[in-house]
Design a protein around this motif. Structure first.
Motif, PDB file in Angstrom:
ATOM      1  N   SER A   1      64.765 -58.548  28.996  1.00 47.55           N
ATOM      2  CA  SER A   1      65.996 -58.458  28.207  1.00 47.55           C
ATOM      3  C   SER A   1      66.215 -59.696  27.343  1.00 47.55           C
ATOM      4  O   SER A   1      67.056 -59.683  26.439  1.00 47.55           O
ATOM      5  N   LYS A   2      65.448 -60.772  27.594  1.00 45.32           N
ATOM      6  CA  LYS A   2      65.607 -61.999  26.814  1.00 45.32           C
ATOM      7  C   LYS A   2      64.688 -62.045  25.597  1.00 45.32           C
ATOM      8  O   LYS A   2      64.747 -62.998  24.804  1.00 45.32           O
ATOM      9  N   MET A   3      63.859 -61.023  25.433  1.00 53.80           N
ATOM     10  CA  MET A   3      62.968 -60.992  24.277  1.00 53.80           C
ATOM     11  C   MET A   3      63.767 -60.768  22.993  1.00 53.80           C
ATOM     12  O   MET A   3      64.715 -59.979  22.992  1.00 53.80           O
ATOM     13  N   PRO A   4      63.404 -61.422  21.893  1.00 53.53           N
ATOM     14  CA  PRO A   4      64.071 -61.168  20.610  1.00 53.53           C
ATOM     15  C   PRO A   4      63.879 -59.707  20.180  1.00 53.53           C
ATOM     16  O   PRO A   4      62.911 -59.058  20.568  1.00 53.53           O
ATOM     17  N   ASP A   5      64.800 -59.223  19.351  1.00 52.88           N
ATOM     18  CA  ASP A   5      64.732 -57.834  18.898  1.00 52.88           C
ATOM     19  C   ASP A   5      63.396 -57.528  18.215  1.00 52.88           C
ATOM     20  O   ASP A   5      62.829 -56.447  18.389  1.00 52.88           O
ATOM     21  N   SER A   6      62.891 -58.480  17.443  1.00 58.72           N
ATOM     22  CA  SER A   6      61.637 -58.257  16.719  1.00 58.72           C
ATOM     23  C   SER A   6      60.472 -58.060  17.680  1.00 58.72           C
ATOM     24  O   SER A   6      59.592 -57.210  17.448  1.00 58.72           O
ATOM     25  N   GLU A   7      60.451 -58.802  18.785  1.00 58.68           N
ATOM     26  CA  GLU A   7      59.382 -58.651  19.771  1.00 58.68           C
ATOM     27  C   GLU A   7      59.496 -57.316  20.497  1.00 58.68           C
ATOM     28  O   GLU A   7      58.487 -56.670  20.789  1.00 58.68           O
ATOM     29  N   LEU A   8      60.717 -56.916  20.798  1.00 53.40           N
ATOM     30  CA  LEU A   8      60.911 -55.612  21.432  1.00 53.40           C
ATOM     31  C   LEU A   8      60.430 -54.497  20.511  1.00 53.40           C
ATOM     32  O   LEU A   8      59.762 -53.548  20.953  1.00 53.40           O
ATOM     33  N   ARG A   9      60.752 -54.622  19.233  1.00 54.18           N
ATOM     34  CA  ARG A   9      60.354 -53.592  18.263  1.00 54.18           C
ATOM     35  C   ARG A   9      58.832 -53.509  18.160  1.00 54.18           C
ATOM     36  O   ARG A   9      58.253 -52.415  18.128  1.00 54.18           O
ATOM     37  N   ASN A  10      58.175 -54.664  18.099  1.00 59.72           N
ATOM     38  CA  ASN A  10      56.712 -54.686  18.003  1.00 59.72           C
ATOM     39  C   ASN A  10      56.069 -54.113  19.268  1.00 59.72           C
ATOM     40  O   ASN A  10      55.074 -53.380  19.194  1.00 59.72           O
ATOM     41  N   ALA A  11      56.643 -54.454  20.420  1.00 60.36           N
ATOM     42  CA  ALA A  11      56.075 -53.996  21.689  1.00 60.36           C
ATOM     43  C   ALA A  11      56.163 -52.485  21.830  1.00 60.36           C
ATOM     44  O   ALA A  11      55.264 -51.847  22.407  1.00 60.36           O
ATOM     45  N   LEU A  12      57.238 -51.900  21.301  1.00 65.56           N
ATOM     46  CA  LEU A  12      57.449 -50.459  21.452  1.00 65.56           C
ATOM     47  C   LEU A  12      56.924 -49.653  20.273  1.00 65.56           C
ATOM     48  O   LEU A  12      57.076 -48.420  20.247  1.00 65.56           O
ATOM     49  N   ALA A  13      56.321 -50.315  19.310  1.00 65.68           N
ATOM     50  CA  ALA A  13      55.732 -49.595  18.179  1.00 65.68           C
ATOM     51  C   ALA A  13      54.553 -48.774  18.678  1.00 65.68           C
ATOM     52  O   ALA A  13      53.745 -49.248  19.454  1.00 65.68           O
ATOM     53  N   GLY A  14      54.484 -47.564  18.252  1.00 63.96           N
ATOM     54  CA  GLY A  14      53.331 -46.736  18.656  1.00 63.96           C
ATOM     55  C   GLY A  14      53.667 -45.354  19.132  1.00 63.96           C
ATOM     56  O   GLY A  14      53.271 -44.380  18.507  1.00 63.96           O
ATOM     57  N   PRO A  15      54.432 -45.163  20.202  1.00 66.09           N
ATOM     58  CA  PRO A  15      54.900 -46.138  21.206  1.00 66.09           C
ATOM     59  C   PRO A  15      53.868 -46.289  22.327  1.00 66.09           C
ATOM     60  O   PRO A  15      52.878 -45.549  22.362  1.00 66.09           O
ATOM     61  N   PRO A  16      54.080 -47.229  23.258  1.00 63.70           N
ATOM     62  CA  PRO A  16      53.190 -47.323  24.419  1.00 63.70           C
ATOM     63  C   PRO A  16      53.391 -46.134  25.354  1.00 63.70           C
ATOM     64  O   PRO A  16      54.375 -45.402  25.234  1.00 63.70           O
ATOM     65  N   ASP A  17      52.458 -45.964  26.271  1.00 64.60           N
ATOM     66  CA  ASP A  17      52.565 -44.873  27.254  1.00 64.60           C
ATOM     67  C   ASP A  17      53.439 -45.271  28.432  1.00 64.60           C
ATOM     68  O   ASP A  17      54.146 -44.433  28.991  1.00 64.60           O
TER      69      ASP A  17
ATOM     70  N   SER B   1      59.717 -52.908  33.008  1.00 65.40           N
ATOM     71  CA  SER B   1      60.753 -53.895  32.713  1.00 65.40           C
ATOM     72  C   SER B   1      61.804 -53.882  33.807  1.00 65.40           C
ATOM     73  O   SER B   1      61.781 -53.044  34.717  1.00 65.40           O
ATOM     74  N   THR B   2      62.745 -54.799  33.688  1.00 67.80           N
ATOM     75  CA  THR B   2      63.953 -54.732  34.515  1.00 67.80           C
ATOM     76  C   THR B   2      64.895 -53.723  33.861  1.00 67.80           C
ATOM     77  O   THR B   2      64.802 -53.465  32.662  1.00 67.80           O
ATOM     78  N   PRO B   3      65.810 -53.141  34.632  1.00 67.78           N
ATOM     79  CA  PRO B   3      66.711 -52.134  34.061  1.00 67.78           C
ATOM     80  C   PRO B   3      67.550 -52.647  32.895  1.00 67.78           C
ATOM     81  O   PRO B   3      67.910 -51.866  32.006  1.00 67.78           O
ATOM     82  N   ALA B   4      67.870 -53.942  32.859  1.00 68.86           N
ATOM     83  CA  ALA B   4      68.731 -54.484  31.806  1.00 68.86           C
ATOM     84  C   ALA B   4      68.105 -54.361  30.426  1.00 68.86           C
ATOM     85  O   ALA B   4      68.820 -54.351  29.411  1.00 68.86           O
ATOM     86  N   CYS B   5      66.791 -54.253  30.381  1.00 67.60           N
ATOM     87  CA  CYS B   5      66.115 -54.217  29.091  1.00 67.60           C
ATOM     88  C   CYS B   5      66.314 -52.879  28.368  1.00 67.60           C
ATOM     89  O   CYS B   5      66.316 -52.845  27.135  1.00 67.60           O
TER      90      CYS B   5
ATOM     91  N   VAL C   1      65.901 -50.030  19.071  1.00 69.13           N
ATOM     92  CA  VAL C   1      64.462 -50.030  19.328  1.00 69.13           C
ATOM     93  C   VAL C   1      64.059 -48.759  20.076  1.00 69.13           C
ATOM     94  O   VAL C   1      62.970 -48.220  19.888  1.00 69.13           O
ATOM     95  N   LEU C   2      64.936 -48.285  20.966  1.00 73.58           N
ATOM     96  CA  LEU C   2      64.761 -47.015  21.671  1.00 73.58           C
ATOM     97  C   LEU C   2      65.932 -46.109  21.316  1.00 73.58           C
ATOM     98  O   LEU C   2      67.092 -46.546  21.354  1.00 73.58           O
ATOM     99  N   GLN C   3      65.627 -44.868  20.966  1.00 73.14           N
ATOM    100  CA  GLN C   3      66.669 -43.896  20.652  1.00 73.14           C
ATOM    101  C   GLN C   3      66.875 -42.978  21.843  1.00 73.14           C
ATOM    102  O   GLN C   3      65.909 -42.607  22.531  1.00 73.14           O
ATOM    103  N   SER C   4      68.124 -42.598  22.093  1.00 72.53           N
ATOM    104  CA  SER C   4      68.410 -41.715  23.230  1.00 72.53           C
ATOM    105  C   SER C   4      67.676 -40.387  23.101  1.00 72.53           C
ATOM    106  O   SER C   4      67.157 -39.854  24.082  1.00 72.53           O
TER     107      SER C   4
END
Length: 265
Positions: A135-151, A155-159, A168-171
């Motif tokens: 949850s402490k990752m910057p928004d840009s890092e979260l966006r890059n990590a979830l690009a694709g998206p991964p399979d 994470s911890t639930p707070a993320c 970065v994630l849509q419902s």
């Protein structure tokens, strides 16, 4: 006299059945040969008691609550069948979010689970991608990590609520893509303050999503999570006996320690 002769025969048949159950291999549990070979390379030759029962149920798509102490093999009890299910689904359809969420209470456990996932993926030589988020990752890092998206997202639930709040994630993406949700060390998740985070995710979990809850102990928090997220789960319990560790259980009592029942809510 006839009755006296029959009893030893029945005991012998039962012992043979128990011995056969104890010696079940990963292949006999229905594991993909790639995963079996990967486990052998990691020095894991036979499933533990909790793995023998949990793996077939997870492969069948059942919701499972597994309670067993640390060191009993709970992580591979869900990771191995989870990966096998993703092998089958890989490339089946376009997804906008990860297929599997593994939620854990601490960053350290997140790193441990991520390392095991990467190791198995590399040993199996399959095209699957896993990411670990905090949850402490910057928004840009979260966006890059979830690009694709991964399979797989670990994470911890707070993320998860953070990823949703910053877009970065849509419902709708979660509802359309999430197939497996794992709550690892579930007995700690609420005590670590993640109740609101988990409740924020709950409305977006699709009805068809398979949910797995792994815990070292039974507690009111585990019961609360079970009622909040799972549907008619199989309850697997590997009780502790004295100071005996789960990974050094005497063979003659293993199958009696795993108890299964179905709860209907």
């Amino acid at each position: 006299m006839a009755e006296t002769m029959e009893k030893p025969e029945k005991v012998t048949e039962r012992e043979e059945a128990e011995e056969e159950e104890e010696e079940l291999s990963f292949e006999e549990l229905g594991l993909d040969p790639r995963l079996t070979r990967a486990l052998l390379k990691k020095g894991i030759q036979k499933p533990t008691p909790i793995q023998r029962v949990a793996i077939p149920l997870v492969l069948e798509g059942k919701d499972v609550v597994a309670r067993a102490k640390t060191g009993s093999g709970k992580t591979f009890a869900y990771l191995v069948p989870l990966l096998q299910k993703l092998f089958a689904d890989s490339g089946a359809r376009t997804k906008l979010a990860p297929s599997a969420f593994v939620l854990v209470p601490t960053r350290e456990l997140c790193q441990q689970v991520y390392a095991e996932v990467l190791s198995l993926i590399e040993l199996c030589r399959v095209q699957l991608k896993a990411v670990q988020l905090t949850s402490k990752m910057p928004d840009s890092e979260l966006r890059n990590a979830l690009a694709g998206p991964p399979d797989i997202l670990i994470s911890t639930p707070a993320c998860i609520p953070k990823c949703m709040s910053v877009g970065v994630l849509q419902s709708t993406s979660i509802s359309g893509s999430l197939e497996i949700l794992v709550l690892d060390e579930a007995d700690l998740l609420l005590s670590y303050g993640y109740e609101e985070d988990i409740k924020a995710l709950t409305p977006h979990i699709p009805k068809h999503c398979q949910c797995l809850l792994m815990s070292a102990t039974s507690s009111d928090d585990v019961e609360k999570l079970k009622k909040l997220i799972l549907h008619n789960p199989f309850i697997l319990t590997l009780p502790e006996v004295g100071d005996v560790k789960d990974d050094i259980i005497p063979k003659n009592v293993q199958q009696f320690w795993v108890r299964i029942m179905v709860l209907l809510f």
